[in-house]
Design a protein around this motif. Structure first.
Motif, PDB file in Angstrom:
ATOM      1  N   LEU A  39       0.375  23.520  43.313  1.00  0.00           N
ATOM      2  CA  LEU A  39      -0.517  22.711  43.936  1.00  0.00           C
ATOM      3  C   LEU A  39       0.010  21.217  43.704  1.00  0.00           C
ATOM      4  O   LEU A  39      -0.088  20.320  44.747  1.00  0.00           O
ATOM      5  N   LEU A  40       0.465  20.998  42.310  1.00  0.00           N
ATOM      6  CA  LEU A  40       0.994  19.601  42.082  1.00  0.00           C
ATOM      7  C   LEU A  40       2.277  19.611  42.725  1.00  0.00           C
ATOM      8  O   LEU A  40       2.554  18.270  43.339  1.00  0.00           O
ATOM      9  N   PHE A  41       3.230  20.540  43.181  1.00  0.00           N
ATOM     10  CA  PHE A  41       4.295  20.308  43.786  1.00  0.00           C
ATOM     11  C   PHE A  41       4.062  19.836  45.255  1.00  0.00           C
ATOM     12  O   PHE A  41       4.781  19.328  45.944  1.00  0.00           O
ATOM     13  N   VAL A  42       3.026  20.677  45.673  1.00  0.00           N
ATOM     14  CA  VAL A  42       2.611  20.358  47.087  1.00  0.00           C
ATOM     15  C   VAL A  42       1.950  18.854  47.412  1.00  0.00           C
ATOM     16  O   VAL A  42       2.699  18.016  48.235  1.00  0.00           O
ATOM     17  N   LEU A  43       1.306  18.438  46.334  1.00  0.00           N
ATOM     18  CA  LEU A  43       0.698  17.050  46.615  1.00  0.00           C
ATOM     19  C   LEU A  43       1.680  15.849  46.016  1.00  0.00           C
ATOM     20  O   LEU A  43       1.528  14.857  46.503  1.00  0.00           O
ATOM     21  N   ALA A  44       2.400  16.200  44.879  1.00  0.00           N
ATOM     22  CA  ALA A  44       3.140  15.177  44.420  1.00  0.00           C
ATOM     23  C   ALA A  44       4.654  15.675  44.060  1.00  0.00           C
ATOM     24  O   ALA A  44       4.623  16.125  42.714  1.00  0.00           O
ATOM     25  N   PRO A  45       5.556  16.169  44.978  1.00  0.00           N
ATOM     26  CA  PRO A  45       6.710  16.763  44.518  1.00  0.00           C
ATOM     27  C   PRO A  45       7.739  16.160  43.522  1.00  0.00           C
ATOM     28  O   PRO A  45       8.473  16.746  42.876  1.00  0.00           O
ATOM     29  N   ALA A  46       7.391  14.768  43.535  1.00  0.00           N
ATOM     30  CA  ALA A  46       8.189  14.129  42.436  1.00  0.00           C
ATOM     31  C   ALA A  46       7.496  13.975  40.879  1.00  0.00           C
ATOM     32  O   ALA A  46       7.809  12.922  40.386  1.00  0.00           O
ATOM     33  N   ALA A  47       6.503  14.685  40.820  1.00  0.00           N
ATOM     34  CA  ALA A  47       5.773  14.218  39.536  1.00  0.00           C
ATOM     35  C   ALA A  47       6.559  14.510  38.372  1.00  0.00           C
ATOM     36  O   ALA A  47       7.344  15.407  38.308  1.00  0.00           O
ATOM     37  N   PRO A  48       6.303  13.804  37.264  1.00  0.00           N
ATOM     38  CA  PRO A  48       6.898  13.878  35.984  1.00  0.00           C
ATOM     39  C   PRO A  48       6.457  15.082  35.108  1.00  0.00           C
ATOM     40  O   PRO A  48       5.519  15.487  35.491  1.00  0.00           O
ATOM     41  N   LYS A  49       7.399  15.296  34.152  1.00  0.00           N
ATOM     42  CA  LYS A  49       7.116  16.451  33.448  1.00  0.00           C
ATOM     43  C   LYS A  49       5.832  16.401  32.370  1.00  0.00           C
ATOM     44  O   LYS A  49       5.206  17.504  32.540  1.00  0.00           O
ATOM     45  N   ALA A  50       5.550  15.330  32.249  1.00  0.00           N
ATOM     46  CA  ALA A  50       4.275  15.307  31.492  1.00  0.00           C
ATOM     47  C   ALA A  50       2.907  15.737  32.408  1.00  0.00           C
ATOM     48  O   ALA A  50       2.064  16.467  31.917  1.00  0.00           O
ATOM     49  N   MET A  51       3.138  15.217  33.750  1.00  0.00           N
ATOM     50  CA  MET A  51       1.930  15.416  34.469  1.00  0.00           C
ATOM     51  C   MET A  51       2.169  17.184  35.005  1.00  0.00           C
ATOM     52  O   MET A  51       0.853  17.737  34.868  1.00  0.00           O
TER      53      MET A  51
END
Length: 354
Positions: free
Chosen positions: A124-136
């Motif tokens: 879900l995180l990759f769908v909403l924020a593909p460039a999310a940092p590792k911590a997120m």
């Protein structure tokens, strides 16, 4: 410390604090640690670049080494070995804990839905924020695993509920989350779907010292957890009713153990992806080599999990070379035949004793 004999006639080492260790378990632990070191040395020498344990020793002594060999050892191979061992320990330890509170030898983070909860949140995180940092990504995985754990505790409720009820509820949640994950992969962009599919098969390709530094505190926490939860888990092995009769506060300790298992499995999923079946496989193989209870069972299971992942990674790099075989697949290739053999030998052993 003095050597005595337990009620079953097996030799034990008893300490002044009351702690006792079976001599057989102690020798098994030494053997497992030796096997892990030997496998790590073998794995360090496998790969396209001709570098091995001698080059590693030269690096420790400060002797000048070839840049290509140093890069292969210190940047590629050693991080894979260390990360694989720690992830294998974490998943196996989580599986051993869950098997005790569920009183089911097939319980593991995947069957409880904990791994699937982490994976679904990462998707879900990759769908909403593909460039999310590792911590997120790590926080999302933690939230997914803890969310499933809290849901299990809320749905099962009563401290008198059986381990079977927890297991069945976990299977139901895992089935729902697997369907959600399949839908996400199906309708994601092609490149993202392929990347997630590869990650879901388990991979040590992106292992590095930064990830290891993040994971290391959890390994220290797991060692502490072995000592804190070992006695409680030996009571859970006797069943909820017997555990409560022995004075174990089931209503408080079971959620703590479940959350601790979530932390271990979630960290492993975030670092290397899901290691399917390892949570079932490692405790059974460790128990076949040296039957143990309480803290010794947790410790031996964790060591066996680390050994299996190192061996699977060595198989991947030794047999197929540059072909990116997922660690989950090679782990299955190695582990399942050993599991079948162990079950068969256990059955023959029981036939001979009757």
């Amino acid at each position: 410390m003095r050597r005595e004999y337990a009620a079953n006639g097996k030799p034990v080492l008893r300490f002044a604090s009351g702690l006792q260790i079976r001599v057989g378990n102690l020798w098994a632990g030494i053997g497992f640690m030796s096997a892990a070191i030997l496998l790590a040395a073998l794995s360090a020498g496998l790969g396209v670049t001709d570098a091995g344990i001698l080059d590693l020793l030269n690096g420790f002594t400060g002797t000048d080494a070839d840049d290509a060999r140093a890069y292969a050892l210190w940047t590629v191979r050693l991080p894979r070995i260390v990360m694989g061992f720690m992830a294998g320990c974490a998943v196996a330890l989580a599986g051993a804990m869950l098997q005790s509170i569920a009183r089911n030898p097939l319980a593991d983070p995947g069957l409880f839905g904990l791994s699937q909860g982490s994976m679904t949140m990462i998707m879900l995180l990759f769908v909403l924020a593909p460039a999310a940092p590792k911590a997120m990504i790590a926080l999302a995985a933690m939230a997914g695993g803890l969310g499933v754990a809290m849901l299990l505790i809320w749905l099962v409720g009563s401290e008198r509920s059986s381990g079977l009820a927890i297991l069945l509820m976990g299977i139901a949640i895992e089935s729902v989350l697997s369907s959600v994950g399949s839908l996400l992969i199906l309708y994601m962009p092609t490149e993202t779907s392929l990347a997630l599919s590869e990650w879901m098969a388990g991979s040590l390709f992106k292992a590095n010292w930064s990830t290891i530094a993040t994971f290391a505190p959890l390994m220290v926490l797991s060692i502490v957890g072995i000592f804190l939860t070992g006695r409680a888990l030996s009571a859970y092995d006797l069943g909820n009713e017997m555990a409560m009769a022995l004075g174990e506060p089931v209503g408080r300790s079971r959620p703590v153990i479940l959350v601790f298992a979530v932390l271990l499995s979630t960290a492993a999923v975030t670092a290397v992806g899901p290691l399917t079946f390892l949570g079932v496989l490692a405790p059974h193989l460790a128990g076949f080599v040296s039957p143990a209870v309480s803290r010794a069972r947790l410790f031996l299971s964790a060591l066996m999990g680390g050994i299996l992942v190192i061996a699977a990674d060595a198989l991947t790099r030794g047999l197929v070379g540059d072909v990116p075989l997922p660690i989950g697949l090679s782990l299955t290739i190695i582990g399942v035949p050993l599991f079948i053999l162990a079950l068969r030998l256990q059955a023959l052993r029981k036939m001979q004793t009757h």
